[in-house]
Design a protein around this motif. Structure first.
Motif, PDB file in Angstrom:
ATOM      1  N   GLU A  53      31.831 -41.354 -14.724  1.00  0.00           N
ATOM      2  CA  GLU A  53      32.153 -42.507 -13.562  1.00  0.00           C
ATOM      3  C   GLU A  53      33.141 -41.908 -12.835  1.00  0.00           C
ATOM      4  O   GLU A  53      34.023 -41.088 -13.081  1.00  0.00           O
ATOM      5  CB  GLU A  53      32.888 -43.583 -14.289  1.00  0.00           C
ATOM      6  N   GLU A  54      32.725 -42.054 -11.368  1.00  0.00           N
ATOM      7  CA  GLU A  54      33.395 -41.538 -10.369  1.00  0.00           C
ATOM      8  C   GLU A  54      34.421 -42.677  -9.951  1.00  0.00           C
ATOM      9  O   GLU A  54      33.512 -43.635  -9.598  1.00  0.00           O
ATOM     10  CB  GLU A  54      32.899 -40.817  -9.364  1.00  0.00           C
ATOM     11  N   ILE A  55      35.607 -42.711  -9.648  1.00  0.00           N
ATOM     12  CA  ILE A  55      36.339 -43.528  -9.195  1.00  0.00           C
ATOM     13  C   ILE A  55      36.766 -43.563  -7.839  1.00  0.00           C
ATOM     14  O   ILE A  55      37.264 -42.160  -7.439  1.00  0.00           O
ATOM     15  CB  ILE A  55      37.951 -43.783  -9.857  1.00  0.00           C
ATOM     16  N   THR A  56      36.682 -44.254  -6.848  1.00  0.00           N
ATOM     17  CA  THR A  56      37.004 -43.825  -5.349  1.00  0.00           C
ATOM     18  C   THR A  56      38.185 -44.534  -5.058  1.00  0.00           C
ATOM     19  O   THR A  56      38.187 -45.936  -5.081  1.00  0.00           O
ATOM     20  CB  THR A  56      35.715 -44.341  -4.334  1.00  0.00           C
ATOM     21  N   PHE A  57      39.450 -43.926  -4.577  1.00  0.00           N
ATOM     22  CA  PHE A  57      40.327 -44.352  -4.308  1.00  0.00           C
ATOM     23  C   PHE A  57      40.805 -44.358  -2.921  1.00  0.00           C
ATOM     24  O   PHE A  57      40.518 -43.143  -2.221  1.00  0.00           O
ATOM     25  CB  PHE A  57      41.661 -43.495  -5.037  1.00  0.00           C
TER      26      PHE A  57
ATOM     27  N   ASP B  35      31.883 -51.242  -5.426  1.00  0.00           N
ATOM     28  CA  ASP B  35      30.512 -51.592  -4.802  1.00  0.00           C
ATOM     29  C   ASP B  35      30.446 -51.185  -3.313  1.00  0.00           C
ATOM     30  O   ASP B  35      30.025 -51.947  -2.573  1.00  0.00           O
ATOM     31  CB  ASP B  35      30.404 -53.144  -5.036  1.00  0.00           C
ATOM     32  N   GLY B  36      31.114 -50.245  -3.087  1.00  0.00           N
ATOM     33  CA  GLY B  36      31.148 -49.693  -1.412  1.00  0.00           C
ATOM     34  C   GLY B  36      31.774 -50.474  -0.652  1.00  0.00           C
ATOM     35  O   GLY B  36      31.624 -50.538   0.818  1.00  0.00           O
ATOM     36  N   ASP B  37      32.765 -51.463  -1.086  1.00  0.00           N
ATOM     37  CA  ASP B  37      33.468 -52.290  -0.273  1.00  0.00           C
ATOM     38  C   ASP B  37      34.960 -51.604   0.196  1.00  0.00           C
ATOM     39  O   ASP B  37      35.773 -51.557  -0.741  1.00  0.00           O
ATOM     40  CB  ASP B  37      33.613 -53.695  -0.835  1.00  0.00           C
ATOM     41  N   PHE B  38      34.840 -51.317   1.345  1.00  0.00           N
ATOM     42  CA  PHE B  38      36.086 -50.613   1.761  1.00  0.00           C
ATOM     43  C   PHE B  38      37.250 -51.622   2.620  1.00  0.00           C
ATOM     44  O   PHE B  38      37.586 -51.329   3.362  1.00  0.00           O
ATOM     45  CB  PHE B  38      35.671 -49.416   2.731  1.00  0.00           C
TER      46      PHE B  38
ATOM     47  N   LEU C 230      39.752 -49.967   4.763  1.00  0.00           N
ATOM     48  CA  LEU C 230      39.938 -48.863   4.077  1.00  0.00           C
ATOM     49  C   LEU C 230      39.197 -47.778   4.831  1.00  0.00           C
ATOM     50  O   LEU C 230      38.147 -47.966   5.156  1.00  0.00           O
ATOM     51  CB  LEU C 230      39.702 -48.604   2.597  1.00  0.00           C
ATOM     52  N   PRO C 231      39.906 -46.681   4.782  1.00  0.00           N
ATOM     53  CA  PRO C 231      39.275 -45.338   5.577  1.00  0.00           C
ATOM     54  C   PRO C 231      38.027 -44.844   4.816  1.00  0.00           C
ATOM     55  O   PRO C 231      38.297 -44.953   3.465  1.00  0.00           O
ATOM     56  CB  PRO C 231      40.406 -44.338   5.595  1.00  0.00           C
ATOM     57  N   PRO C 232      36.969 -44.290   5.351  1.00  0.00           N
ATOM     58  CA  PRO C 232      36.036 -43.750   4.528  1.00  0.00           C
ATOM     59  C   PRO C 232      36.332 -42.484   3.839  1.00  0.00           C
ATOM     60  O   PRO C 232      35.379 -42.214   2.664  1.00  0.00           O
ATOM     61  CB  PRO C 232      34.951 -43.426   5.653  1.00  0.00           C
ATOM     62  N   HIS C 233      37.272 -41.884   4.006  1.00  0.00           N
ATOM     63  CA  HIS C 233      37.672 -40.520   3.684  1.00  0.00           C
ATOM     64  C   HIS C 233      39.115 -40.739   2.567  1.00  0.00           C
ATOM     65  O   HIS C 233      39.904 -41.511   3.096  1.00  0.00           O
ATOM     66  CB  HIS C 233      37.829 -39.487   4.301  1.00  0.00           C
ATOM     67  N   TRP C 234      39.157 -40.001   1.463  1.00  0.00           N
ATOM     68  CA  TRP C 234      40.413 -39.938   0.733  1.00  0.00           C
ATOM     69  C   TRP C 234      41.558 -39.748   1.889  1.00  0.00           C
ATOM     70  O   TRP C 234      41.534 -38.705   2.596  1.00  0.00           O
ATOM     71  CB  TRP C 234      40.358 -38.952  -0.192  1.00  0.00           C
ATOM     72  N   ASN C 235      42.703 -40.478   1.641  1.00  0.00           N
ATOM     73  CA  ASN C 235      43.791 -40.601   2.430  1.00  0.00           C
ATOM     74  C   ASN C 235      45.047 -40.463   1.814  1.00  0.00           C
ATOM     75  O   ASN C 235      46.204 -40.908   2.311  1.00  0.00           O
ATOM     76  CB  ASN C 235      43.693 -41.384   3.543  1.00  0.00           C
ATOM     77  N   PHE C 236      45.139 -39.989   0.498  1.00  0.00           N
ATOM     78  CA  PHE C 236      46.568 -39.856  -0.080  1.00  0.00           C
ATOM     79  C   PHE C 236      46.998 -38.254   0.150  1.00  0.00           C
ATOM     80  O   PHE C 236      46.310 -37.397   0.565  1.00  0.00           O
ATOM     81  CB  PHE C 236      46.571 -39.795  -1.655  1.00  0.00           C
ATOM     82  N   THR C 237      48.507 -38.186   0.212  1.00  0.00           N
ATOM     83  CA  THR C 237      48.710 -37.036   0.465  1.00  0.00           C
ATOM     84  C   THR C 237      48.731 -35.641  -0.394  1.00  0.00           C
ATOM     85  O   THR C 237      48.680 -36.013  -1.964  1.00  0.00           O
ATOM     86  CB  THR C 237      50.306 -36.978   0.764  1.00  0.00           C
TER      87      THR C 237
END
Length: 170
Positions: free
Chosen positions: A131-135, A149-152, A161-168
């Motif tokens: 299971e992949e989690i998108t943060f 469910d693809g809700d950004f 929320l941005p489409p790309h990973w945005n943590f430092t």
């Protein structure tokens, strides 16, 4: 396979300040995993374990009640999440593995670090996150979010929320 970037702890500061020793193991070989899991009670074996991949590439495991940041001793990691095991013909194998860590919020592309650590230790695994989690961090309010469910949309303020990973990362 190259290892991914480093992930800094991005969770609550109060958890980082309480680095309590956890009942953990560094898995350098499947024998270490076998011995550690043999010492777990039945209740621990039915739920996933907390894991991190340390900067040296080693796999560290602790019971699920352990915080990722404590397991990592407050340091950056290559990956973090949860991992479940089952008995196999040659010992234990990974049957479920996720990047579920709200303390480090790793991107799913950290999988190569997990695979490398498991391969190095001789532990069978499913070949990818089960299971992949998108943060995402909300640019409006700064809240950490899990995209479902693809809700950004930020769960706290409703911001986009941005489409790309945005943590430092380092």
């Amino acid at each position: 396979m190259p290892l991914t970037g480093q992930y800094k702890y991005v969770g609550p500061a109060e958890l980082r300040g309480r680095l309590v020793a956890v009942d953990a193991v560094v898995v350098a070989a499947s024998a270490a995993l076998d011995g550690w899991l043999a010492g777990r009670d039945r209740g621990e074996l039915v739920e996933p374990f907390t894991f991190v991949i340390a900067l040296d590439g080693s796999l560290r495991l602790a019971p699920r009640r352990g915080e990722h940041v404590a397991l990592a001793e407050g340091r950056d990691v290559l990956a973090a999440g949860e991992m479940a095991f089952a008995r196999a013909e040659t010992g234990w194998c990974v049957v479920e593995v996720t990047n579920q860590s709200t303390g480090y919020c790793p991107d799913p592309d950290c999988w190569p670090a997990v695979a490398t650590a498991l391969d190095r230790a001789g532990v069978q695994h499913p070949g990818g996150f089960t299971e992949e989690i998108t943060f995402r961090r909300c640019p409006t309010c700064g809240e950490r979010n899990i995209v479902r469910d693809g809700d950004f949309t930020c769960a706290l303020c409703g911001g986009a929320l941005p489409p790309h990973w945005n943590f430092t990362t380092n």
